[in-house]
Design a protein around this motif. Structure first.
Motif, PDB file in Angstrom:
ATOM      1  N   THR A 269       2.600  12.100   2.186  1.00 37.93           N
ATOM      2  CA  THR A 269       2.708  10.877   2.974  1.00 37.93           C
ATOM      3  C   THR A 269       3.198   9.719   2.099  1.00 37.93           C
ATOM      4  O   THR A 269       3.871   8.818   2.588  1.00 37.93           O
ATOM      5  N   ALA A 270       2.890   9.767   0.791  1.00 40.21           N
ATOM      6  CA  ALA A 270       3.378   8.704  -0.099  1.00 40.21           C
ATOM      7  C   ALA A 270       4.897   8.735  -0.175  1.00 40.21           C
ATOM      8  O   ALA A 270       5.550   7.690  -0.154  1.00 40.21           O
ATOM      9  N   ILE A 271       5.462   9.938  -0.231  1.00 35.08           N
ATOM     10  CA  ILE A 271       6.923  10.002  -0.335  1.00 35.08           C
ATOM     11  C   ILE A 271       7.573   9.671   1.008  1.00 35.08           C
ATOM     12  O   ILE A 271       8.631   9.058   1.050  1.00 35.08           O
ATOM     13  N   LEU A 272       6.887  10.006   2.109  1.00 34.12           N
ATOM     14  CA  LEU A 272       7.410   9.578   3.416  1.00 34.12           C
ATOM     15  C   LEU A 272       7.425   8.052   3.501  1.00 34.12           C
ATOM     16  O   LEU A 272       8.358   7.446   4.019  1.00 34.12           O
ATOM     17  N   MET A 273       6.366   7.445   2.945  1.00 36.91           N
ATOM     18  CA  MET A 273       6.290   5.990   2.986  1.00 36.91           C
ATOM     19  C   MET A 273       7.399   5.371   2.136  1.00 36.91           C
ATOM     20  O   MET A 273       8.043   4.407   2.556  1.00 36.91           O
ATOM     21  N   SER A 274       7.657   5.954   0.946  1.00 39.47           N
ATOM     22  CA  SER A 274       8.705   5.354   0.122  1.00 39.47           C
ATOM     23  C   SER A 274      10.066   5.551   0.780  1.00 39.47           C
ATOM     24  O   SER A 274      10.955   4.721   0.615  1.00 39.47           O
ATOM     25  N   ALA A 275      10.216   6.654   1.544  1.00 41.87           N
ATOM     26  CA  ALA A 275      11.476   6.836   2.278  1.00 41.87           C
ATOM     27  C   ALA A 275      11.649   5.713   3.296  1.00 41.87           C
ATOM     28  O   ALA A 275      12.702   5.086   3.381  1.00 41.87           O
ATOM     29  N   LEU A 276      10.581   5.427   4.043  1.00 38.85           N
ATOM     30  CA  LEU A 276      10.656   4.346   5.032  1.00 38.85           C
ATOM     31  C   LEU A 276      11.030   3.028   4.364  1.00 38.85           C
ATOM     32  O   LEU A 276      11.870   2.280   4.859  1.00 38.85           O
ATOM     33  N   ILE A 277      10.409   2.765   3.195  1.00 35.90           N
ATOM     34  CA  ILE A 277      10.673   1.490   2.519  1.00 35.90           C
ATOM     35  C   ILE A 277      12.121   1.433   2.049  1.00 35.90           C
ATOM     36  O   ILE A 277      12.788   0.407   2.159  1.00 35.90           O
ATOM     37  N   LEU A 278      12.632   2.579   1.541  1.00 30.17           N
ATOM     38  CA  LEU A 278      14.017   2.579   1.079  1.00 30.17           C
ATOM     39  C   LEU A 278      14.992   2.352   2.233  1.00 30.17           C
ATOM     40  O   LEU A 278      16.082   1.851   2.035  1.00 30.17           O
ATOM     41  N   TRP A 279      14.605   2.728   3.443  1.00 34.58           N
ATOM     42  CA  TRP A 279      15.463   2.458   4.601  1.00 34.58           C
ATOM     43  C   TRP A 279      15.288   1.037   5.106  1.00 34.58           C
ATOM     44  O   TRP A 279      15.912   0.643   6.079  1.00 34.58           O
TER      45      TRP A 279
ATOM     46  N   ALA B 222       5.100   7.778  -6.004  1.00 37.23           N
ATOM     47  CA  ALA B 222       4.328   6.749  -6.703  1.00 37.23           C
ATOM     48  C   ALA B 222       5.276   5.801  -7.446  1.00 37.23           C
ATOM     49  O   ALA B 222       6.461   6.098  -7.626  1.00 37.23           O
ATOM     50  N   GLY B 223       4.711   4.679  -7.924  1.00 35.64           N
ATOM     51  CA  GLY B 223       5.459   3.555  -8.496  1.00 35.64           C
ATOM     52  C   GLY B 223       6.770   3.863  -9.209  1.00 35.64           C
ATOM     53  O   GLY B 223       7.850   3.531  -8.702  1.00 35.64           O
ATOM     54  N   SER B 224       6.700   4.496 -10.383  1.00 32.28           N
ATOM     55  CA  SER B 224       7.908   4.691 -11.176  1.00 32.28           C
ATOM     56  C   SER B 224       8.897   5.625 -10.491  1.00 32.28           C
ATOM     57  O   SER B 224      10.109   5.465 -10.631  1.00 32.28           O
ATOM     58  N   ASP B 225       8.395   6.608  -9.774  1.00 35.40           N
ATOM     59  CA  ASP B 225       9.258   7.548  -9.072  1.00 35.40           C
ATOM     60  C   ASP B 225      10.064   6.808  -8.002  1.00 35.40           C
ATOM     61  O   ASP B 225      11.278   6.980  -7.891  1.00 35.40           O
ATOM     62  N   VAL B 226       9.380   5.963  -7.246  1.00 35.59           N
ATOM     63  CA  VAL B 226      10.055   5.209  -6.191  1.00 35.59           C
ATOM     64  C   VAL B 226      11.102   4.285  -6.805  1.00 35.59           C
ATOM     65  O   VAL B 226      12.235   4.176  -6.323  1.00 35.59           O
ATOM     66  N   PHE B 227      10.726   3.629  -7.913  1.00 35.84           N
ATOM     67  CA  PHE B 227      11.646   2.713  -8.575  1.00 35.84           C
ATOM     68  C   PHE B 227      12.889   3.462  -9.063  1.00 35.84           C
ATOM     69  O   PHE B 227      14.027   3.036  -8.825  1.00 35.84           O
TER      70      PHE B 227
ATOM     71  N   LEU C 201      -2.372  -6.053  -6.129  1.00 35.98           N
ATOM     72  CA  LEU C 201      -1.294  -5.253  -5.532  1.00 35.98           C
ATOM     73  C   LEU C 201       0.040  -5.652  -6.147  1.00 35.98           C
ATOM     74  O   LEU C 201       0.380  -6.836  -6.170  1.00 35.98           O
ATOM     75  N   ASP C 202       0.790  -4.646  -6.628  1.00 37.37           N
ATOM     76  CA  ASP C 202       2.137  -4.908  -7.119  1.00 37.37           C
ATOM     77  C   ASP C 202       3.006  -5.364  -5.953  1.00 37.37           C
ATOM     78  O   ASP C 202       2.741  -5.011  -4.803  1.00 37.37           O
ATOM     79  N   GLY C 203       4.071  -6.121  -6.286  1.00 38.57           N
ATOM     80  CA  GLY C 203       4.974  -6.624  -5.256  1.00 38.57           C
ATOM     81  C   GLY C 203       5.390  -5.564  -4.260  1.00 38.57           C
ATOM     82  O   GLY C 203       5.341  -5.765  -3.050  1.00 38.57           O
ATOM     83  N   SER C 204       5.758  -4.371  -4.796  1.00 40.45           N
ATOM     84  CA  SER C 204       6.295  -3.331  -3.924  1.00 40.45           C
ATOM     85  C   SER C 204       5.223  -2.712  -3.027  1.00 40.45           C
ATOM     86  O   SER C 204       5.541  -2.017  -2.075  1.00 40.45           O
ATOM     87  N   GLU C 205       3.944  -2.948  -3.325  1.00 43.60           N
ATOM     88  CA  GLU C 205       2.872  -2.337  -2.533  1.00 43.60           C
ATOM     89  C   GLU C 205       2.393  -3.237  -1.399  1.00 43.60           C
ATOM     90  O   GLU C 205       1.576  -2.823  -0.581  1.00 43.60           O
ATOM     91  N   ILE C 206       2.874  -4.495  -1.381  1.00 44.00           N
ATOM     92  CA  ILE C 206       2.265  -5.473  -0.479  1.00 44.00           C
ATOM     93  C   ILE C 206       2.588  -5.197   0.989  1.00 44.00           C
ATOM     94  O   ILE C 206       1.759  -5.410   1.868  1.00 44.00           O
TER      95      ILE C 206
END
Lengths: 505, 326
Positions: A331-341, B42-47, B205-210
């Motif tokens: 679900t964390a990676i699904l969430m980051s996908a949503l954010i990237l879109w 997670a953080g660094s991966d997303v970045f 909370l980091d900026g990206s988590e808000i």
């Protein structure tokens, strides 16, 4: 009702040809990667993420979510046929699923897994559609003491997983708990039991342990007993490919149990589908009229965990879609996908971007039907795997297991760990130690330790915090009932016996 | 014959021109691995994935960049892996603050961030100190005064005791005399649930988590964890210093390093690539949406920055009575 309008709108979105296609693509990919051990949904979604950037977010999330829940359908296939779990949440399905296959009912076992997955998956989505806000509030009321009580309840299920020898069961459990403590400690950031091996800093990979103790040990045992091993006989005909009416009837409660247990545990952030599958198996055994037959291939022992890991999906998406809280890595990676879109998952998603929220929810109804239709015909294909001669099949299983263990971290040490656990599983079987308490201890140990330490630092060391809260107190009582259930059962049996013999004396 | 000689001459000229150009302008010819210390999501991966996405979208490089997740021991496995790629021009690593901290605290960590080839720092991630919307604390001072009056009764959710959020707690505790525990949760989701459920009092909370926690009225910000106010943060929230606490602000830098002994032309190529990256509109949009602060520091300046960052981290750890092994 808002939910009904929302859902109708959602079906309008999900049934658009493009979105329908993405839903099928996701479910198909999910089924495939579910079957392959070592390649899990979170890694697959991460790999596919770059390809979805130019997609419409709705189609993209529908496809990625399809991978997520599709993998749980596929995960049980190799558990049942080869005793090699494809996903962590299908480990417990090895127990009764594989035994069913050995009894000559591989087709019905796969059918029960698919049907149970479908029922529970759909129940999970129904609950997600109609009860999202109150259940999200319930999930938030769960704090560390409640998690600890939940894990204690899970651990008390070990009594039910126990073999004949309580001492050996407890030893296996303790080894499992110890294995879970290897790695970097979250609270102090220091290494524990790594023996200077930096590869152990991340802890032991659950799939290496499960595949080693189950699949590798099974191969070693079969090779040793080669004169006795016969080719599995697979009865022909449609009647023997699909579960019989009796088998489905035996699973009635399991469908319900898997749906509810899976969904509730799925909603809790940090618990996850593996724990859901173990707990539902334990509950199934606890309420069963013939608990002693669990582990010998009873259909409900397969239906409960396979249902639970699918109902978990609806549960796990709930905090993500209603609060913006991811409960696990998928679900964390699904969430980051949503954010990237450019989509913000959070409390406002449902009202501000109903296309995404309701489109996704509606697509999961469609996806579960698609997966059932996709999986039932595949049963005939998959059962043919068992016709492969063992001298061809075993090297393939070993190869897949080793590649799987390697691919999780890209580290050869993990292959060594896999082999080590294979030998350990073999030794345990030879010496009469049950292996499932070991796996249970490993699955629950980490979360249980963490919850205990969190609780105690919240209360400044006062242990009464663990029982003073209503939900945790109830869970502790349930744990006590489970612990005492074999004794209670024996007492009842005796009384019945006494009652039955009374008139004669 | 005539044609052949002319072709040969032309070829010689072409090679003559191309050879020095190739030495200066190194260009990658196969996919580049990008090492991160977290799992997917997670953080660094997303970045890292966001940066790669922008490189692809703006067509800045001729090859693909592939994220490699090396988890375990915080950053230790990721640093070890990057260090083992000595001299490799096709491996990069994305660091975060814990790449400095873990080395200072873990006895098993033998490779330091300083041993790698500095490429460029890309961002500083600002953060907000958050409470529930219905919390009695209206300012950072309210919270700290309360934690002073009732030691260990207020709680902060966090991850490891070495994370940036934890470092901020250590520095605040050491400088104010207030006392409150950090409760460790492995994932960001669990931390936020603990706060939303009212089981802890605050978290960073980091900026990206808000996300939209503030807009939706679930959470409220007490102070900005940044040296000066951040544009993308709510304008009415003061910085820590403006709240009356003149402390060194723990940073969350994110940037790119190469393995030890990466060839000079390759390192220069990646620096140029990232220098072009931070000028693109896609980058600027990403920085705004993820509530980050772009901060490009390259090569020698980066080495000097990391040196200074290491020293300030060390003193923060010491003030928190965490054993520093180096």
């Amino acid at each position: 009702m808002d939910a009904i309008y929302g859902l109708m709108h959602g079906f309008g979105v999900a049934l658009m040809p493009a979105n329908l296609m993405w839903c099928f693509v996701g479910c198909f990919l999910g089924t495939i990667i579910g079957i392959i051990p070592g390649l899990g949904p979170s890694a697959t979604i991460a790999i596919l993420l770059p390809m979805t950037f130019n997609m419409d977010p709705t189609g993209g999330i529908i496809m990625l979510a399809g991978i997520y829940y599709g993998a749980k359908y596929g995960g049980s296939t190799t558990s049942i046929l080869l005793k090699m779990p494809g996903e962590a949440s299908s480990v417990i399905s090895c127990l009764d699923g594989y035994e069913m296959a050995r009894k000559g009912r591989p087709g019905p076992a796969l059918g029960i897994a698919a049907i149970s997955s479908f029922i529970a998956g759909t129940v999970g989505v129904v609950l997600l559609s109609f009860l999202a806000p109150p259940i999200a509030a319930f999930a938030l009321s769960f704090s560390s003491p409640e998690y600890f009580a939940l894990m204690v309840m899970g651990l008390s299920l070990v009594v039910l997983l126990a073999g004949d020898d309580v001492l050996k069961t407890l030893l296996a459990l303790l080894v499992g708990l110890w294995l879970a403590s290897i790695g970097t400690d979250l609270f102090t950031a220091q290494a524990r039991f790594t023996f200077g091996q930096s590869a152990l800093l991340g802890g032991i990979e659950f799939m290496s342990l499960a595949i080693g103790v189950f699949a590798i040990a099974e191969i070693l045992l079969s090779v040793e007993a080669r004169e006795k091993v016969e080719m599995l006989k697979i009865p022909k005909g449609l009647r023997n490919l699909l579960p019989s009416r009796e088998e489905l009837k035996a699973c009635r409660f399991a469908f319900f149990n898997g749906s509810v247990t899976g969904f509730i545990i799925g909603v809790l952030p940090g618990a996850g589908s593996t724990i859901a599958s173990f707990v539902s198996y334990g509950i199934e055994k606890a309420v069963s009229r013939h608990p002693e037959r669990f582990g010998t291939g009873v259909p409900e022992g397969l239906a409960a965990p396979e249902g639970a890991n699918n109902a978990d999906t609806g549960g796990a998406l709930l905090p993500l879609l209603t609060l913006g809280i991811p409960g696990g890595s998928s679900t964390a990676i699904l969430m980051s996908a949503l954010i990237l879109w450019g989509v913000k998952p959070g409390p406002l998603l449902m009202t501000q971007q109903p296309d995404i929220f309701w489109g996704l929810v509606a697509s999961m109804y469609v996806g579960n039907i698609a997966l059932l239709i996709m999986n039932l015909p595949l049963i005939g294909v998959f059962t043919h795997i068992l016709r492969i001669p063992l001298y061809v099949l075993y090297p393939i299983i070993l190869g897949v297991a080793i590649v799987g263990a390697y691919s999780v971290s890209g580290n050869m040490v993990d292959v060594g760990i896999l082999v080590g656990f294979g030998l350990m599983g073999y030794g345990m079987q030879k010496l009469g130690f049950p292996t499932s308490p070991l796996i249970l201890g490993f699955v629950l140990g980490d979360a249980m330790e963490r919850a205990l330490r969190q609780s105690l630092s919240m209360s400044n060391g006062d242990p009464t915090i663990l029982v003073a809260r209503p939900i945790s107190a109830v869970l502790f009582v349930m744990a006590a009932v489970i612990l005492l259930s074999p004794l209670l059962r024996r007492a009842f049996a005796k009384r019945n016996l006494a009652a039955a013999s009374a008139p004669h004396s | 014959m005539n044609i052949v000689t002319r072709l040969a001459a032309a070829a010689a000229v072409a090679i003559g021109i191309a050879a020095p150009a190739a030495a200066q302008d190194w260009v990658p010819r196969k996919p580049v691995s990008v090492v991160v210390h977290t799992g997917p999501g997670a953080g660094s991966d997303v970045f890292a994935r966001a940066v790669i996405n922008i490189i692809d979208k703006e067509k800045l490089a001729p090859v693909r960049f592939v994220v490699v997740n090396k988890t375990g021991g915080g950053s230790t496995n990721a640093i070890n892996f990057t260090t083992s790629k000595d001299g490799d021009d096709y491996t990069l690593a994305v660091y975060a603050s814990n790449w400095t901290t873990d080395y200072l605290v873990q006895k098993d960590a033998t490779n330091s961030l300083q041993g790698l080839t500095p490429i460029a720092n890309l961002i500083f991630e600002p953060a907000l100190i958050m409470v529930r919307a219905d919390s009695p604390f209206k300012s950072l001072k309210d919270f700290i005064d309360s934690a002073k009056a009732a030691p260990n009764m207020r709680k902060q959710a966090g991850g490891t005791p070495l994370g940036r959020d934890a470092m901020l707690r250590h520095v605040l505790v050491a400088n104010t005399g207030a006392q409150w525990p950090l409760i460790s949760f492995p994932g960001g989701g669990e931390r936020i649930s603990a706060l939303l459920g009212g089981h802890v009092d605050t978290l960073v909370l980091d900026g990206s988590e808000i996300g939209d926690f503030i807009e939706s009225g679930k959470l409220r910000a007490l102070a900005q964890v940044a040296d000066k106010r951040v544009e993308s943060f709510p304008a009415d929230v003061p910085t820590i210093r403006e709240s009356g606490y003149d402390i060194p602000i723990p940073l969350q830098p994110r940037g790119v390093m190469g393995p030890p002994n990466m060839s000079k032309p390759a390192a220069e190529y990646y620096r140029n690539l990232l220098a072009r990256l931070v000028e693109t509109p896609s980058w600027k949009q990403y920085v705004r949406e993820a509530r980050l602060e772009s901060s490009f520091i390259a090569a020698g300046d980066l080495a000097a920055f990391l040196e200074k960052f290491g020293d300030s981290t060390k003193s923060a750890l010491k003030s928190a009575n965490i054993e520093v092994v180096r």
